[in-house]
Structure formats: C-alpha cells, structure tokens
Design an enzyme around this catalytic site. Structure first.
Site, PDB file in Angstrom:
ATOM      1  N   GLU A   1       0.832  -1.210   0.000  1.00  0.00           N
ATOM      2  CA  GLU A   1       0.000   0.000   0.000  1.00  0.00           C
ATOM      3  C   GLU A   1       0.865   1.259   0.000  1.00  0.00           C
ATOM      4  O   GLU A   1       0.546   2.239  -0.680  1.00  0.00           O
ATOM      5  CB  GLU A   1      -0.958  -0.019   1.198  1.00  0.00           C
ATOM      6  CG  GLU A   1      -1.903  -1.214   1.240  1.00  0.00           C
ATOM      7  CD  GLU A   1      -2.744  -1.395  -0.014  1.00  0.00           C
ATOM      8  OE1 GLU A   1      -2.888  -0.441  -0.805  1.00  0.00           O
ATOM      9  OE2 GLU A   1      -3.256  -2.521  -0.227  1.00  0.00           O
TER      10      GLU A   1
ATOM     11  N   ASP B   1       3.337  -4.586  -5.686  1.00  0.00           N
ATOM     12  CA  ASP B   1       3.772  -5.879  -5.133  1.00  0.00           C
ATOM     13  C   ASP B   1       5.288  -5.969  -5.071  1.00  0.00           C
ATOM     14  O   ASP B   1       5.863  -6.425  -4.068  1.00  0.00           O
ATOM     15  CB  ASP B   1       3.238  -7.025  -6.009  1.00  0.00           C
ATOM     16  CG  ASP B   1       1.821  -7.439  -5.660  1.00  0.00           C
ATOM     17  OD1 ASP B   1       1.334  -7.045  -4.581  1.00  0.00           O
ATOM     18  OD2 ASP B   1       1.199  -8.162  -6.465  1.00  0.00           O
TER      19      ASP B   1
END
Length: 631
Positions: free
Chosen positions: A480, A543
C-alpha cells in the site's frame, strides 16, 4: 512427488491446500482473503441472528436501527407476498415520460430521490487540489464487463450478451411486461449499449487514472449536451452554478447527442425502464432476487444464489457497514495487536525511507521529494476512532416498509454526496469497514488503511514468526505504501495532487523499469485468458516494491528466516477460483492472477534464488538481465 519450489513456487507451497479446498456453491472463489471473509461472515450471521431474536442486543442507537432494517430485510413472508408490487409505481413513472424533454424536466427530482436518471455526474476530490471536492462527469456503463468484449471475434462477448438478454427476459416477465414488450425493450437497450461501448474508456484506459484529469469550463461542457438540463440539475443539487467540471470520459461527452436527445429517447427510455426494474430486485420477493443476480453469477461462474439469510444480512449491512465493522473490530482486535501492527507500519516506513534514499537510479532532488511524500503518508490501523456523524441519521421509521427505508437511505446518501462540493476532504474518514478483509491506499489523501479483518493469520498473528508476518502483513503494508510511487501515484505529490516532482531523466528511468514489469506479466496464461501487463502494472509495481521493503524489514530481525518469509508470501495469495471469474478478472481487474503475483514477483529477488537453490534449468529461474527492482 509434489511440485518443486524451484519450478513453481506458488503451486509447491499451496498444492495440498488447493487439492482439498472446495469453493462453496454460492461463491466464485476461496482462498487466503476469502477464507477469512467466510469466517467473518459466519460470525456476523450468527451474531445478527441473535440480535434479531432479541438476544445480546447492543446498546447502540445505530446498531438498533441496523436491527430494524435487518428485520425488514429478513421478512421473507412479506417480501414474497408483495412480489414486484413495491417497484411497479416506479416503473410506471418511467413509462409515462412522453418525450426526452418530459424526462429531462424530471431529472432533478430523480437525482434527489436516488433513482436512475442516466446522468453520470458526481463529486470527488480535485486532482489539482486533492483537498477540495469538485464536480466530475463520468460515463454510462456497459452491459458487458469491458469495451474489449464488443470487439468482433471476442470469445465470450456474444454469448455473454445473450446470457444477459435471457436473464432479463425471465426477470422482466415478473414485472407484468408483455412478451413482445420485453423483446422491444431489450432490442432497444442492447442498441443503446452498443453506442455506449463505442465511446467509453476501456478498463485499461481507466487504470491510468493520473491521465484522466481533463477539466472543462462549465459553459464549454454544457454545450456538448444541449438537450440535457445540466445547469438546472447541478445548480439544484449544489445551490449555484459550478465553475468547472472534470471530464475523464471525453469521448462519451463529445458523443452526448447519441444518448441525450429526442432522437435517442426511445433507446434511453427502454434502458431506464430496464434499469429501474433491476435496481431493486434484491429488495423484492425471493424469486425476483435470484433472477436479478443471474447475470452476475454467470459472469463469475457461481452456481447458486446466496441463501435468504445471507442475502438479507448483506442487504441490511450495506448502509450500516462501518457500524458493524466497529462492533467486529472491538470484539476481535486486541489493543496488543493494534500496537504491534502500528509498530510494524512505523518500521516499514523507516525501511522504505532508507531504500528511497539509497536508490541509485534517481537523482538526489527526486529522492528528497519521494521522502517528503513518504513522510506525509497517514496510516490508519484496525478501525476508525468514531463513526461518521451521518450514521446518526440512518433511522428506520416506525411502520416503514423495506423499500421505503431503503429509499430514505438513498436520498440521504445522494444529498450527502452533493453537499461535499467545494468542501474540504476529510482525511480521517474511512472508505472500508473494519470487518472487510482488504487494505487500501488512497492516492488523493495519501493515506494507507488496514482494517482489523486483514490483521490476522495467515497475514498476521502474534503467534506467527516475525519473518512470516513480514512476508504476510508486512508485504501488504509496504504494497500500500508502494502505491504512492506506482505508475499512477508517481504523478501525485504529498498532498495527493497532480504535481510533477520528478526530473525528466529520473521519470524516464522509472518508465524503463515499469516497462520491464509490464513485460514480465504481459501475455501470461490464466485459466484460458491472458494477463494484460499494462492493465495490471500499478498493482504489480506495488507488489514488487512491497515485497522488497518487507524483506528488508524482516532481515533486520535476529530471527530472520527467508524461507518463512517467502513461503508466507505464497500462502496469503493461495486461491481456488472458477474459470469464468478468472476470465472476467483478466479483462477488468487491475490485479494480476494470484499465482503470477507470487511467482513473477519472487523471481526478481536474489534472496529467493539463494534460499531455494534455484538454478538456470528450473522453472522459477529468470535471468539476471530480465530481473528488475524499482523501490
């Protein structure tokens, strides 16, 4: 002999689980996220069942109104007896519009009532000043999931459109339409939909949201749709004439006469009538509810509709989800766990700062600005401190029917949304309830949010090793954070506003690295479909950055185990899904399939090769020249 970790890491870690996992008949998938969601669902159903019976009822005004609403939703005897009668007057309202002008005169009333009016306008933060809400003009939606489905020769497009048509034939017959009337409505709605599909943004285009900021002067915008009473509707909703509007869907609005005109009215009218018939299927009799969800189940491959109990709970949960989330979080999320996760977020931000400052492909000026943005990120952990004030207004009036209560909530929501115009964005408001197994980064508010529901095993547990926790929730936290610096977030500053803080050379280097990520994923096979590297690049970049930062944080711990770290990364992404869902996701989801999220990402880390002794001849091997690292 099972799959070797050196050949297919995702499968090797998860194959025993995959062999035993069963997807429930009312679900499209099961796995790491979904298993937790199923456990929460079971808890909430059991708890709210007791509340309905008067047992252990919480002493809370908002939850008391949730129980009233849930009781209406669960009254299947009344719902089945009424059938489609509650919606019939609404259908007749649309049928009685004699012309486009007649309909246009009623658009403001429809908007205030929260009823379909084909006017895709709304209030959202300004990209140039993310602290302020402004007016945005979007586009109408399509029947099929994406514009690509309308291209000649698409393997699913024609069949899915026929599936939609068949489902609508069965549904509309429940609303007292004659057979020939149904066919005429569907013919016109499909013709209208084809027009929309030619001009709206594709999912791939929409995924590059930083490019969608296209402000128009209000007078220039209204000139694009001269037969629409745009000025009347918007001034009625915000109290004055706006100065500007952001128009990401330029193609749509430059073709506005194809949708909003007397000539287009027969097609729009049919679309609206079908729309209002579909709008409330979940609030009517059980047979109508099941028919109303048929097309969605076909898209996801789900064999059965939810049970009546689940359907009633989720219907009632909608307007009250934050209140239920707070109840859940206070029940299951300990203060010890909250403090531990807050500490992990602090550590992760420190690690990220160190990595940014040591990034060799960026110049110092760009690194400094990246750190400024990182320092401004606001984390929210577990649950909000309080409910938004408007929850106090969610009152179910005595004697109200289910539809009446629903429409009241709808009117409140519409009024609240429009009232935000030119107001300051509340950076403390959550946009996800605490009992949802997920997390998010809000690019306009530069904040990261981790609901309590995801802060448990396999993502996180005080009983797991630090390395496993970093491979789980640590990587999610850093994922995030990485969205602040992905292919969209990189265009926004520390305030969430569009502002170029890069040197030209550094941004070119960034694009070169993200292009490598696109190429690593593009064209991979997934359930008979192919991964779109460009559509999924922002999530894949997050990611990659997330796992890199989490690994660096885990390596600081004395008990570090690279094996436990990487294996838990593979564990959290385990999923078993229906092929229809995965084909749907390949077209519309900005996330890559979970197997690719696991395997492609780890194949960029030298620590992975060392830990699992991956050699050039192994399936997981990626040559050093083809590996990439961004953050």
């Amino acid at each position: 002999m099972g799959t070797r970790q050196q050949d297919d890491f995702y499968k090797a870690v998860n194959e025993d689980w995959i062999a035993q996992a069963v997807i429930p008949n009312d679900k499209s998938r099961t796995g790491g996220f979904i298993d937790l969601a199923d456990e929460i669902e079971a808890l909430m159903l059991a708890t709210t069942d007791k509340w309905l019976c008067g047992d252990n009822v919480p002493d809370d005004k908002v939850l008391t109104n949730f129980i009233k609403y849930h009781r209406l939703a669960s009254d299947w005897e009344t719902r089945n007896a009424l059938g489609t009668k509650p919606v019939q007057p609404l259908i007749e309202r649309y049928q009685n519009y004699a012309s486009f002008a007649d309909f246009a005169n009623d658009m403001t009333s429809l908007e205030k009532a929260g009823l379909p009016n084909a006017l895709p306008l709304g209030i959202a933060p300004d990209f140039k000043d993310a602290q302020t809400y402004v007016l945005w003009a979007d586009a109408l939606g399509t029947i099929l999931p994406d514009t690509t489905y309308y291209e000649p020769g698409h393997p699913q497009g024609a069949d899915l459109l026929q599936t939609w048509r068949s489902s609508q034939e069965a549904l509309l017959a429940k609303f007292s339409f004659a057979a020939d009337e149904i066919q005429d409505l569907l013919d016109k709605a499909i013709e209208f939909d084809a027009r929309v599909a030619k001009v709206v943004l594709s999912q791939e285009e929409s995924s590059e949201y930083a490019k969608l900021y296209k402000p128009y002067k209000w007078t220039d915008f209204t000139a694009l749709a001269p037969e629409l009473p745009l000025n009347d509707v918007v001034t009625a909703m915000i109290g004055e004439e706006p100065d500007m509007v952001v128009v990401p869907e330029e193609r749509f609005w430059h073709a506005a006469d194809q949708f909003f005109s007397e000539d287009a009215w027969p097609l729009l009218k049919a679309t609206l009538i079908i729309g209002i018939a579909n709008a409330y299927t979940g609030y009517l009799s059980d047979d109508v509810r099941v028919l109303g969800g048929a097309y969605g189940r076909a898209l996801s491959g789900t064999p059965e509709a939810k049970s009546q109990k689940k359907a009633a709970y989720y219907l009632a949960e909608g307007p009250f989800n934050q209140a239920l989330g707070l109840w859940y979080a206070h029940k299951i999320f300990s203060s010890e766990a909250k403090a531990d996760v807050e500490d992990k977020v602090t550590k992760m931000i420190d690690v990220y700062k160190e990595r940014l400052q040591n990034t060799t492909w960026m110049q110092q000026a760009t690194r400094d600005q990246a750190v400024v943005k990182l320092n401004a990120i606001k984390p929210h952990i577990g649950y909000p401190e309080k409910l938004p004030d408007y929850y106090e207004d969610k009152i179910v009036d005595e004697g109200a029917s289910l539809l009446e209560a629903t429409q009241k909530f709808g009117r409140q929501g519409v009024a609240r949304a429009w009232a935000k115009w030119h107001q300051t964005v509340d950076r403390d408001e959550w946009h996800m309830p605490a009992h949802m197994v997920n997390a998010y980064y809000n690019p306009q508010q530069n904040q990261i949010v981790f609901p309590a529901a995801i802060l448990q095993a396999p993502f996180y547990s005080l009983d797991q090793s630090d390395s496993a926790n970093y491979g789980g929730i640590g990587a999610v936290i850093a994922h995030e954070i990485s969205h602040a610096f992905d292919t969209n977030g990189a265009s926004l500053d520390e305030h969430g506003s569009l502002n170029n803080w890069w040197t030209d050379e550094d941004f070119a280097a960034f694009k070169e690295r993200t292009q490598k990520v696109i190429e690593q994923f593009d064209g991979l096979e997934s359930y008979g479909a192919k991964v779109n590297g460009k559509l999924t690049v922002s999530e894949n970049v997050a990611d990659l950055g997330g796992l890199a930062a989490a690994l660096a944080a885990a390596q600081r711990e004395e008990s570090f185990s690279a094996k436990e770290f990487f294996e838990n990364w593979a564990t959290i992404w385990r999923m078993k899904a229906r092929p229809e869902l995965m084909k749907f996701f390949a077209a519309v989801d900005v996330h890559a399939p979970n197997e690719a999220r696991t395997n492609v990402i780890v194949s960029n880390f030298s620590e992975f090769y060392e830990t699992f002794d991956v050699k050039e001849e192994d399936g997981m091997y990626r040559g050093p020249a083809d590996r990439t690292m961004i953050w």
